[in-house]
Design a protein around this motif. Structure first.
Motif, PDB file in Angstrom:
ATOM      1  N   PRO A   1       3.167  53.347  -8.617  1.00 60.61           N
ATOM      2  CA  PRO A   1       2.611  52.901  -7.347  1.00 60.61           C
ATOM      3  C   PRO A   1       3.205  53.665  -6.173  1.00 60.61           C
ATOM      4  CG  PRO A   1       4.058  51.232  -8.308  1.00 60.61           C
ATOM      5  CD  PRO A   1       3.976  52.354  -9.259  1.00 60.61           C
TER       6      PRO A   1
ATOM      7  N   GLN B   1      -3.749  52.887  -2.439  1.00 60.76           N
ATOM      8  CA  GLN B   1      -4.680  51.931  -3.025  1.00 60.76           C
ATOM      9  C   GLN B   1      -4.396  51.872  -4.523  1.00 60.76           C
ATOM     10  OE1 GLN B   1      -7.597  50.486  -1.537  1.00 60.76           O
ATOM     11  NE2 GLN B   1      -7.109  51.179   0.511  1.00 60.76           N
TER      12      GLN B   1
ATOM     13  N   GLY C   1      -4.728  49.150  -8.319  1.00 59.98           N
ATOM     14  CA  GLY C   1      -4.960  47.853  -8.943  1.00 59.98           C
ATOM     15  C   GLY C   1      -3.655  47.212  -9.357  1.00 59.98           C
ATOM     16  N   ARG C   2      -3.797  46.127 -10.018  1.00 58.75           N
ATOM     17  CA  ARG C   2      -2.633  45.385 -10.501  1.00 58.75           C
ATOM     18  C   ARG C   2      -1.970  46.167 -11.632  1.00 58.75           C
ATOM     19  NH1 ARG C   2      -0.469  40.638  -9.637  1.00 58.75           N
ATOM     20  NH2 ARG C   2       0.346  39.409 -11.349  1.00 58.75           N
ATOM     21  N   LEU C   3      -0.647  46.215 -11.630  1.00 57.47           N
ATOM     22  CA  LEU C   3       0.097  46.904 -12.675  1.00 57.47           C
ATOM     23  C   LEU C   3       0.090  46.074 -13.958  1.00 57.47           C
ATOM     24  CD1 LEU C   3       3.215  48.132 -10.678  1.00 57.47           C
ATOM     25  CD2 LEU C   3       1.232  49.469 -11.393  1.00 57.47           C
ATOM     26  N   VAL C   4       0.071  46.762 -15.079  1.00 59.22           N
ATOM     27  CA  VAL C   4       0.108  46.100 -16.383  1.00 59.22           C
ATOM     28  C   VAL C   4       1.551  45.687 -16.664  1.00 59.22           C
ATOM     29  CG1 VAL C   4      -0.259  46.425 -18.860  1.00 59.22           C
ATOM     30  CG2 VAL C   4      -1.804  47.497 -17.215  1.00 59.22           C
ATOM     31  N   THR C   5       1.731  44.462 -17.108  1.00 64.79           N
ATOM     32  CA  THR C   5       3.073  43.993 -17.438  1.00 64.79           C
ATOM     33  C   THR C   5       3.300  44.096 -18.937  1.00 64.79           C
ATOM     34  OG1 THR C   5       2.338  41.705 -17.650  1.00 64.79           O
ATOM     35  CG2 THR C   5       3.155  42.376 -15.501  1.00 64.79           C
TER      36      THR C   5
END
Length: 69
Positions: A1, A6, A8-12
């Motif tokens: 990031p 811009q 999206g949501r980060l993968v956990t």
């Protein structure tokens, strides 16, 4: 990031991060990784080298090619 970028949501990654004294001999994500599958023995025993993925991105994974498919 990137700050101000811009995205999206980060993968956990599921599970709990082990203490540094308990890191596995191989990949530190082994045991919590969803892609190690058929190479689980190698992932557990051999620490992966960093690979240049281009655009200033690097990855340390024995399964990176399969994970990107």
């Amino acid at each position: 990031p990137r700050l101000g970028g811009q995205g999206g949501r980060l993968v956990t990654i599921p599970g709990t991060v082990p203490s540094p004294a308990e890191f596995p001999a191989g990949c530190r994500f082994c045991g919590r990784c969803q892609v190690c599958g058929a190479m689980a023995e190698k992932c557990a025993a051999v620490r992966p080298d960093f690979r240049d993925m281009g655009n200033g991105r690097f990855c340390a994974c024995h399964q990176v090619e399969d994970a990107l498919k």
